[in-house]
Scaffold this active site. Structure first.
Site, short mmCIF file in Angstrom:
data_model
loop_
_atom_site.label_atom_id
_atom_site.label_comp_id
_atom_site.label_asym_id
_atom_site.label_seq_id
_atom_site.Cartn_x
_atom_site.Cartn_y
_atom_site.Cartn_z
N CYS A 131 -72.74 29.26 -9.06
CA CYS A 131 -72.28 28.05 -9.77
C CYS A 131 -72.17 26.87 -8.81
CB CYS A 131 -70.94 28.33 -10.45
SG CYS A 131 -70.43 27.04 -11.60
N CYS A 132 -71.56 27.10 -7.64
CA CYS A 132 -71.45 26.04 -6.64
C CYS A 132 -72.82 25.59 -6.16
CB CYS A 132 -70.62 26.52 -5.45
SG CYS A 132 -68.85 26.66 -5.77
N CYS A 153 -63.22 21.54 -8.85
CA CYS A 153 -63.49 21.68 -10.28
C CYS A 153 -62.26 22.27 -10.98
CB CYS A 153 -64.69 22.58 -10.50
SG CYS A 153 -66.23 21.92 -9.84
N CYS A 210 -61.87 26.12 -11.15
CA CYS A 210 -61.71 26.91 -9.92
C CYS A 210 -60.61 26.39 -9.00
CB CYS A 210 -63.03 26.95 -9.16
SG CYS A 210 -64.40 27.66 -10.10
N CYS A 212 -67.06 25.88 -0.94
CA CYS A 212 -68.14 25.85 -1.93
C CYS A 212 -69.50 26.09 -1.29
CB CYS A 212 -68.15 24.51 -2.66
SG CYS A 212 -68.45 23.09 -1.59
#
Length: 234
Positions: A120-121, A203, A206, A229
């Protein structure tokens, strides 16, 4: 010009004996060295407010990139509006990922930030920054040495192997208290989440508040064996 290919450790030195602990000198050197081929990657945390204020003194039309993952806190987006009002000449670019959240879910499943936060990062932060840095010789970061073990050896000028660029870190010697003292002294806007236990804000999916005595990165990806990240791995 100092580049990734010509970088040598301690090739540039700066005095730390001023109010900004060398930050203004570093920024002045960086913008003189790279002109319009340098960008500040800003997450709009409290360190970012300090750097934006300092950068505005050195280069009021500087490029600033915000990696808009589309899952930031609403407070972060509201802060960006305030920063645009405070520093209207800064060129703030909100960089979007190639995939929308819906497209990402179709390819990799729902809630990728839970099932595979590294991927995702990569999709929402690392790849967009790679594209942003493609045309630049250097970039600026708000890293401070006291933030975590992984950051304690950061220098003012770094050879960034991750992005094959020069990474400039003006605030390495600043403490958390000094950052806030500067913010209050200059009446700078900041994210109100800092007032309710969020020392590091990423985010919304997270990021959690941190208890008293916790590391400033403890609220990031809690329970995922992850505190970075991937932007700042060397």
């Amino acid at each position: 010009m100092l580049t990734y290919e010509t970088w040598k450790e301690n090739s540039v030195s700066f005095s730390e004996e001023d109010e900004t602990k060398g930050a203004l000198s570093v920024l002045s050197w960086a913008y003189n060295e790279y002109k319009d081929e340098i960008v500040y990657a800003c997450s709009f945390g409290v360190e970012g407010m300090v750097l934006l204020h300092l950068i505005n003194q050195v280069n009021p039309s500087a490029k600033v990139v915000f990696l808009d993952t589309n899952v930031h806190f609403q407070e972060t987006y509201e802060l960006i509006k305030k920063v645009r009002e405070r520093f209207p000449s800064l060129n703030i670019i909100e960089k979007q990922p190639e995939l929308t959240l819906d497209e990402q879910a179709k390819l990799h499943g729902e809630k990728l930030w839970e099932s595979n936060p590294n991927l995702c990062c990569s999709i929402r932060k690392i790849l967009p920054l790679e594209k942003s840095l493609a045309a630049e010789k250097a970039w600026i970061s708000g890293l401070r040495r006291e933030q975590s073990e992984t950051r304690k050896h950061t220098q003012f000028i770094n050879q960034d192997r991750r992005f094959q660029s020069i990474k400039v870190c003006p605030l390495i010697h600043w403490t958390w208290k000094e950052v806030w003292r500067y913010v209050y002294k200059h009446s700078l806007p900041y994210n109100p989440l800092h007032d309710v236990g969020y020392p590091s804000i990423g985010c919304e999916k997270c990021t959690l508040p941190v208890g008293d005595g916790g590391n400033s990165r403890d609220g990031r990806w809690a329970g995922k064996m992850k505190t970075e990240c991937g932007l700042h791995f060397q």
